[in-house]
Design a protein around this motif. Structure first.
Motif: not given
Length: 192
Positions: A124-130, A149-150, A167, A169
């Motif tokens: 899953p796409v998550d721009i806040e992922r470490d 983060k991403e 943005d 990812v």
């Protein structure tokens, strides 16, 4: 690939190896062959299952691969690392006793990658992922962790390369090259 890169400044390899491995649950170590003697004694106690060994020639164009064959021309501080035959020999004697750890050459990983057509993992796409933990000492001499983060990877690339990442990812590679006797790191980001 869904992994978090835990980038370590060379200066902290010996003193804080436990922090980078046990506390972060690291299972794969990618390390320059010249640095392996500094951590080989700590591998058994860590959770490391795979060690990918690189050499300087892995990062050089074909025409320059011979540059480090003879380390005698290197500056003294670098010769302490790249021309320490006693430490390197002791390290090679220790490796066969570490039967729970798989040692692989980076060149073998690259060749396997060229032959493998399996699609990359897409989660899953998550721009806040470490995506990256990077350690630096600043002026204190003690490591502090910077979390990328991403979204911060995009900001880093936009700031330094003038790119508009929109943005973006995933499928990005961070390569951190520690400067041997310094506290900073040189970071390169690659986008497809």
């Amino acid at each position: 690939m869904g992994v978090i890169s835990n980038n370590v400044n060379f200066l902290f390899l010996k003193s804080d190896f436990e922090l980078y491995t046990k506390q972060k649950d690291s299972d794969t170590l990618i390390i320059l062959d010249a640095y392996l003697p500094f951590v080989v004694d700590y591998l058994e106690e860590s959770k490391i299952k795979n060690v990918i060994i690189t050499s300087l020639s892995d990062y050089l164009p074909e025409s320059n691969r011979h540059l480090f064959d003879d380390p005698s021309g290197l500056p003294k501080k670098l010769r302490e690392i790249f021309d320490n035959k006693e430490k390197q020999y002791a390290c090679m004697q220790k490796i066969p006793t570490l039967t729970d750890i798989r040692f692989v050459k980076l060149s073998d990983v690259i060749e396997l990658g060229r032959q493998n057509m399996m699609p990359l993992y897409r989660g899953p796409v998550d721009i806040e992922r470490d995506i990256c933990y990077s350690y630096t000492s600043g002026t204190t001499g003690k490591p502090k962790c910077i979390v990328y983060k991403e979204i911060s990877a995009n900001a880093f690339l936009e700031m330094h390369a003038g790119l508009d990442t929109k943005d973006y990812v995933g499928e990005r590679v961070f390569q951190v090259i520690p400067l041997t006797h310094a506290t900073g790191e040189r970071v390169s980001g690659y986008l497809p």
